[in-house]
Design a protein around this motif. Structure first.
Motif, PDB file in Angstrom:
ATOM      1  N   PHE A 325       0.812  -1.216   0.000  1.00 40.51           N
ATOM      2  CA  PHE A 325       0.000   0.000   0.000  1.00 40.51           C
ATOM      3  C   PHE A 325       0.849   1.272   0.000  1.00 40.51           C
ATOM      4  CE2 PHE A 325      -2.845  -3.116   2.302  1.00 40.51           C
ATOM      5  CZ  PHE A 325      -3.622  -3.389   1.193  1.00 40.51           C
ATOM      6  N   ASP A 326       1.989   1.180  -0.710  1.00 41.86           N
ATOM      7  CA  ASP A 326       2.866   2.345  -0.830  1.00 41.86           C
ATOM      8  C   ASP A 326       2.503   3.204  -2.032  1.00 41.86           C
ATOM      9  OD1 ASP A 326       4.421   1.672   1.396  1.00 41.86           O
ATOM     10  OD2 ASP A 326       5.674   0.314   0.203  1.00 41.86           O
ATOM     11  N   GLU A 327       1.757   2.623  -2.976  1.00 45.62           N
ATOM     12  CA  GLU A 327       1.387   3.336  -4.193  1.00 45.62           C
ATOM     13  C   GLU A 327      -0.117   3.216  -4.414  1.00 45.62           C
ATOM     14  OE1 GLU A 327       3.723   1.524  -7.210  1.00 45.62           O
ATOM     15  OE2 GLU A 327       5.630   2.339  -6.469  1.00 45.62           O
ATOM     16  N   GLU A 328      -0.569   3.756  -5.511  1.00 48.00           N
ATOM     17  CA  GLU A 328      -1.991   3.674  -5.871  1.00 48.00           C
ATOM     18  C   GLU A 328      -2.422   2.218  -5.970  1.00 48.00           C
ATOM     19  OE1 GLU A 328      -4.923   5.190  -9.529  1.00 48.00           O
ATOM     20  OE2 GLU A 328      -2.814   5.825  -9.411  1.00 48.00           O
ATOM     21  N   LEU A 329      -3.632   1.930  -5.550  1.00 49.86           N
ATOM     22  CA  LEU A 329      -4.146   0.567  -5.645  1.00 49.86           C
ATOM     23  C   LEU A 329      -4.183   0.118  -7.102  1.00 49.86           C
ATOM     24  CD1 LEU A 329      -7.155   0.568  -3.139  1.00 49.86           C
ATOM     25  CD2 LEU A 329      -4.928  -0.533  -2.832  1.00 49.86           C
ATOM     26  N   GLY A 330      -3.802  -1.142  -7.329  1.00 46.99           N
ATOM     27  CA  GLY A 330      -3.861  -1.694  -8.673  1.00 46.99           C
ATOM     28  C   GLY A 330      -5.289  -1.781  -9.173  1.00 46.99           C
ATOM     29  N   SER A 331      -5.439  -1.905 -10.484  1.00 44.78           N
ATOM     30  CA  SER A 331      -6.778  -1.886 -11.078  1.00 44.78           C
ATOM     31  C   SER A 331      -7.579  -3.139 -10.763  1.00 44.78           C
ATOM     32  CB  SER A 331      -6.675  -1.707 -12.600  1.00 44.78           C
ATOM     33  OG  SER A 331      -5.850  -2.703 -13.173  1.00 44.78           O
ATOM     34  N   THR A 343     -13.827   7.201   2.591  1.00 42.95           N
ATOM     35  CA  THR A 343     -13.793   5.981   3.414  1.00 42.95           C
ATOM     36  C   THR A 343     -12.546   5.145   3.180  1.00 42.95           C
ATOM     37  OG1 THR A 343     -15.092   4.779   1.754  1.00 42.95           O
ATOM     38  CG2 THR A 343     -16.294   5.823   3.556  1.00 42.95           C
ATOM     39  N   CYS A 344     -11.827   5.402   2.101  1.00 47.20           N
ATOM     40  CA  CYS A 344     -10.642   4.617   1.750  1.00 47.20           C
ATOM     41  C   CYS A 344      -9.531   5.578   1.366  1.00 47.20           C
ATOM     42  CB  CYS A 344     -10.964   3.669   0.606  1.00 47.20           C
ATOM     43  SG  CYS A 344      -9.556   2.765  -0.044  1.00 47.20           S
ATOM     44  N   SER A 345      -8.362   5.441   1.991  1.00 49.98           N
ATOM     45  CA  SER A 345      -7.281   6.385   1.730  1.00 49.98           C
ATOM     46  C   SER A 345      -5.915   5.701   1.808  1.00 49.98           C
ATOM     47  CB  SER A 345      -7.318   7.530   2.749  1.00 49.98           C
ATOM     48  OG  SER A 345      -6.183   8.365   2.624  1.00 49.98           O
ATOM     49  N   LEU A 346      -5.035   6.091   0.891  1.00 46.77           N
ATOM     50  CA  LEU A 346      -3.634   5.668   0.958  1.00 46.77           C
ATOM     51  C   LEU A 346      -2.723   6.799   1.417  1.00 46.77           C
ATOM     52  CD1 LEU A 346      -3.323   3.543  -2.312  1.00 46.77           C
ATOM     53  CD2 LEU A 346      -3.306   2.696   0.032  1.00 46.77           C
ATOM     54  N   SER A 347      -3.283   8.002   1.557  1.00 45.17           N
ATOM     55  CA  SER A 347      -2.483   9.166   1.935  1.00 45.17           C
ATOM     56  C   SER A 347      -2.677   9.571   3.390  1.00 45.17           C
ATOM     57  CB  SER A 347      -2.821  10.350   1.031  1.00 45.17           C
ATOM     58  OG  SER A 347      -4.191  10.694   1.132  1.00 45.17           O
ATOM     59  N   GLU A 348      -3.791   9.161   3.997  1.00 45.37           N
ATOM     60  CA  GLU A 348      -4.064   9.572   5.374  1.00 45.37           C
ATOM     61  C   GLU A 348      -2.964   9.106   6.329  1.00 45.37           C
ATOM     62  OE1 GLU A 348      -7.591   8.845   8.688  1.00 45.37           O
ATOM     63  OE2 GLU A 348      -8.099   8.923   6.545  1.00 45.37           O
ATOM     64  N   LYS A 349      -2.496   7.902   6.142  1.00 46.44           N
ATOM     65  CA  LYS A 349      -1.355   7.362   6.879  1.00 46.44           C
ATOM     66  C   LYS A 349      -0.465   6.690   5.840  1.00 46.44           C
ATOM     67  CE  LYS A 349       0.004   4.521  10.831  1.00 46.44           C
ATOM     68  NZ  LYS A 349      -0.442   3.601  11.924  1.00 46.44           N
ATOM     69  N   ARG A 506     -15.974   5.803  14.540  1.00 47.24           N
ATOM     70  CA  ARG A 506     -15.146   6.930  14.940  1.00 47.24           C
ATOM     71  C   ARG A 506     -13.665   6.638  14.748  1.00 47.24           C
ATOM     72  NH1 ARG A 506     -16.732   8.261  20.924  1.00 47.24           N
ATOM     73  NH2 ARG A 506     -17.412   6.087  21.006  1.00 47.24           N
ATOM     74  N   THR A 507     -13.317   5.353  14.656  1.00 51.48           N
ATOM     75  CA  THR A 507     -11.916   4.950  14.598  1.00 51.48           C
ATOM     76  C   THR A 507     -11.611   4.261  13.277  1.00 51.48           C
ATOM     77  OG1 THR A 507     -11.996   4.553  16.974  1.00 51.48           O
ATOM     78  CG2 THR A 507     -10.081   3.711  15.782  1.00 51.48           C
ATOM     79  N   PRO A 508     -10.593   4.722  12.550  1.00 52.89           N
ATOM     80  CA  PRO A 508     -10.232   4.050  11.305  1.00 52.89           C
ATOM     81  C   PRO A 508      -9.440   2.773  11.561  1.00 52.89           C
ATOM     82  CG  PRO A 508      -8.755   5.898  11.692  1.00 52.89           C
ATOM     83  CD  PRO A 508      -9.782   5.939  12.785  1.00 52.89           C
ATOM     84  N   ALA A 509      -9.461   1.886  10.598  1.00 52.80           N
ATOM     85  CA  ALA A 509      -8.617   0.694  10.606  1.00 52.80           C
ATOM     86  C   ALA A 509      -7.472   0.918   9.627  1.00 52.80           C
ATOM     87  CB  ALA A 509      -9.422  -0.530  10.209  1.00 52.80           C
ATOM     88  N   TYR A 510      -6.272   0.509  10.056  1.00 53.54           N
ATOM     89  CA  TYR A 510      -5.085   0.688   9.225  1.00 53.54           C
ATOM     90  C   TYR A 510      -4.548  -0.684   8.807  1.00 53.54           C
ATOM     91  CZ  TYR A 510      -5.204   5.340  11.382  1.00 53.54           C
ATOM     92  OH  TYR A 510      -5.595   6.577  11.831  1.00 53.54           O
ATOM     93  N   PHE A 511      -4.371  -0.862   7.509  1.00 52.18           N
ATOM     94  CA  PHE A 511      -3.834  -2.115   6.982  1.00 52.18           C
ATOM     95  C   PHE A 511      -2.449  -1.831   6.390  1.00 52.18           C
ATOM     96  CE2 PHE A 511      -8.388  -2.655   7.067  1.00 52.18           C
ATOM     97  CZ  PHE A 511      -8.544  -3.954   7.533  1.00 52.18           C
ATOM     98  N   ASP A 512      -1.445  -2.493   6.957  1.00 54.44           N
ATOM     99  CA  ASP A 512      -0.061  -2.264   6.545  1.00 54.44           C
ATOM    100  C   ASP A 512       0.265  -2.983   5.245  1.00 54.44           C
ATOM    101  OD1 ASP A 512       2.556  -1.484   6.524  1.00 54.44           O
ATOM    102  OD2 ASP A 512       3.212  -2.810   8.121  1.00 54.44           O
ATOM    103  N   TRP A 513      -0.275  -4.174   5.075  1.00 53.04           N
ATOM    104  CA  TRP A 513      -0.034  -4.933   3.850  1.00 53.04           C
ATOM    105  C   TRP A 513      -1.100  -6.008   3.679  1.00 53.04           C
ATOM    106  CZ3 TRP A 513       0.563  -9.960   5.303  1.00 53.04           C
ATOM    107  CH2 TRP A 513       1.150 -10.215   6.534  1.00 53.04           C
ATOM    108  N   PHE A 514      -1.207  -6.474   2.442  1.00 54.63           N
ATOM    109  CA  PHE A 514      -2.072  -7.608   2.096  1.00 54.63           C
ATOM    110  C   PHE A 514      -1.256  -8.555   1.238  1.00 54.63           C
ATOM    111  CE2 PHE A 514      -4.660  -9.791  -1.047  1.00 54.63           C
ATOM    112  CZ  PHE A 514      -5.637 -10.387  -0.269  1.00 54.63           C
ATOM    113  N   GLU A 515      -1.457  -9.848   1.438  1.00 54.11           N
ATOM    114  CA  GLU A 515      -0.669 -10.836   0.705  1.00 54.11           C
ATOM    115  C   GLU A 515      -1.569 -11.945   0.167  1.00 54.11           C
ATOM    116  OE1 GLU A 515       3.772 -12.293   1.530  1.00 54.11           O
ATOM    117  OE2 GLU A 515       2.317 -13.175   2.928  1.00 54.11           O
TER     118      GLU A 515
END
Length: 518
Positions: A325-331, A343-349, A506-515
């Motif tokens: 999740f370092d770049e834009e999500l793939g298509s 509701t979905c962000s790669l820039s917030e964190k 009120r609380t976001p969930a953060y996902f560091d990676w997906f495999e």
């Protein structure tokens, strides 16, 4: 037809594994382009390109903004049905049906990777419209109309600039007497017009049929047998049909079509997939596989439409490995319906996928906070690293495998009665049941779903090494064949999600990676 070379080439079917039904194909200059149905998922209509028909690269999604596709209130297996892609004089056209929305429409683009135009609506037809550009400049829409045994194809001429009908619709094709004459396509090959469609419904009796005529409106002489079906075979590939034809630069013809790889117990979580087979012409009729078994998982052909093998672009529509999740999500990533803004962000964190849970849950028809991708292998492992500290009862986030509102399995962290809980839950035929709940103080978890031919195993780990089993669910319950309330046209999708279960989290969930590992 040109003589084939003596060498043979092997390739594997399906060419697009996983939930990629209703394929349509076109050749434009150096590439083939292919699109598939997407139903309730957004963005809609994935588009691929290939030089050799075997190795496919997803270059985008045709319908990628709300002005083109609003799925807000659409149920699962509604939305976008059976797109058809065509190319004429430097412009690409994709025509389709938004079944509970604006109906039949097409969009255009000079670059197939996008952007595509806003919809141009057309007035007639039920589902599965297709475009045909004749040599005299006339443009025809052919579409399905009616239901079950009354299903047939209509056709009319349009102004391709505006979508305006230039003639009244005429019934041109009644199929072979079976139910659900669908997916009609009109072609002109060697001076003859061919009308091809599916018949029999998209299950065991599914088949592809064809007729020919000297005129675009027929009457069409129907070939007496299906040109593609496995309905009488005990074969690992079933439900063949909904085909589209394409000619390569050698003059060889090919067909893409849907099929299902059923397990021994008669189901498949992967849904309807895209297959490829050569077309053999005999006495002016195209033939693919009428209960002969020539369409197989391991195909042997005499040549492919490619340049020297060393110059082939080896791309794959199978997307596996790790996403940090370092770049834009793939298509290949998608949402259930149009996501709510923010509701979905790669820039917030940075370096994380941030999800903000909405009111809707995985069991609701609504705007779900969900980011997922198709399951493409029966045996695979899906993992995700999540950080989540729920602040109110009902807030939850995690990893899931989804078919629709009635069938999904998930595990993650939730708050219940003021306590933070690790949980696993199975929803089968619309009924949800917790199979694990345990109080925890952890804020970070590695979540894992292991898929086999028969089931899914849900587990988690605090360190990624020591695993705690949380429960298991059957694969059959996730398969399209196990629907209860509404016929299911999709396959399994694995995703990351968050919800407030009736309120905005009120609380976001953060996902560091997906495999995704096979």
């Amino acid at each position: 037809m040109p003589q084939l070379q003596s060498q043979t080439i092997r390739y594997a079917n399906p060419i697009l594994p996983g939930f990629y039904p209703d394929p349509s194909i076109v050749k434009a200059e150096d590439y083939f382009y292919l699109v598939c149905s997407s139903f309730e998922y957004f963005p809609g209509v994935p588009i691929f390109r290939s030089r050799d028909l075997i190795h496919w690269e997803q270059i985008g999604n045709v319908l990628d903004r709300v002005s083109q596709l609003d799925l807000t209130d659409q149920k699962s297996s509604d939305g976008i049905y059976a797109p058809a892609i065509r190319y004429n004089k430097g412009t690409f056209y994709m025509i389709t049906t938004d079944v509970r929305g604006i109906g039949n429409f097409y969009v255009t683009a000079k670059n197939p990777a996008g952007p595509w135009s806003d919809p141009i609506r057309i007035p007639y037809g039920g589902i599965d419209p297709s475009l045909f550009f004749d040599d005299d400049g006339k443009v025809y829409v052919t579409a399905q109309q009616g239901a079950d045994y009354d299903s047939h194809a209509i056709q009319y001429e349009i102004n391709i600039e505006t979508g305006e009908a230039l003639s009244s619709p005429q019934v041109v094709w009644h199929g072979d007497g079976g139910p659900w004459t669908e997916g009609p396509h009109l072609y002109k090959i060697n001076g003859k017009y061919y009308m091809m469609s599916a018949s029999g419904g998209t299950a065991k009796e599914h088949r592809e049929i064809i007729g020919r005529s000297d005129h675009p409106y027929g009457p069409f002489e129907r070939y007496p047998e299906p040109i593609l079906t496995h309905r009488n075979l005990d074969h690992p590939i079933q439900y063949l049909g909904h085909a589209d034809l394409v000619e390569d630069h050698h003059g060889d013809w090919w067909a893409v079509f849907l099929g299902v790889r059923l397990t021994e117990d008669g189901y498949s979580v992967l849904g309807r997939e895209t297959f490829l087979a050569p077309v053999i012409w005999n006495d002016g009729w195209p033939h693919i596989d009428n209960n002969e078994g020539t369409v197989s998982l391991d195909m042997v052909v005499q040549r492919l439409p490619m340049t020297e093998p060393s110059k082939l672009e080896i791309q794959s529509a199978i997307t596996q490995g790790r996403d940090d999740f370092d770049e834009e999500l793939g298509s290949h990533w998608m949402s259930v319906r149009n996501p709510s803004e923010g509701t979905c962000s790669l820039s917030e964190k940075p370096g994380f996928l941030t999800l903000h849970g909405q009111e809707a849950s995985l069991s609701d028809v609504g705007q779900i906070t969900f980011v997922g991708r198709r399951q493409q292998h029966l045996q695979a492992t899906f993992k995700a690293s999540m950080s989540f500290i729920p602040a109110a009862d009902g807030e939850e986030a995690g990893l899931c495998i989804r078919r629709d509102e009635d069938a999904h399995y998930e595990l993650g962290i939730r708050q219940s009665e003021g306590r933070r809980m690790i949980f696993a839950r199975l929803t089968v035929r619309g009924e949800s049941q917790f199979v694990h709940e345990s109080e925890t103080e952890v804020e970070e978890l590695v979540l894992q779903i292991k898929s086999t031919e028969t089931g899914y195993q849900l587990s988690c780990s605090a360190d990624g090494m020591n695993w705690m089993d949380l429960g298991a669910g059957s694969a059959r319950a996730i398969s399209p064949e196990d629907f209860v309330h509404k016929m299911c046209f999709t396959g399994a999708v694995v995703g990351l999600y968050a919800t407030g279960n009736g309120q905005v989290s009120r609380t976001p969930a953060y996902f560091d990676w997906f495999e995704y590992v096979i």
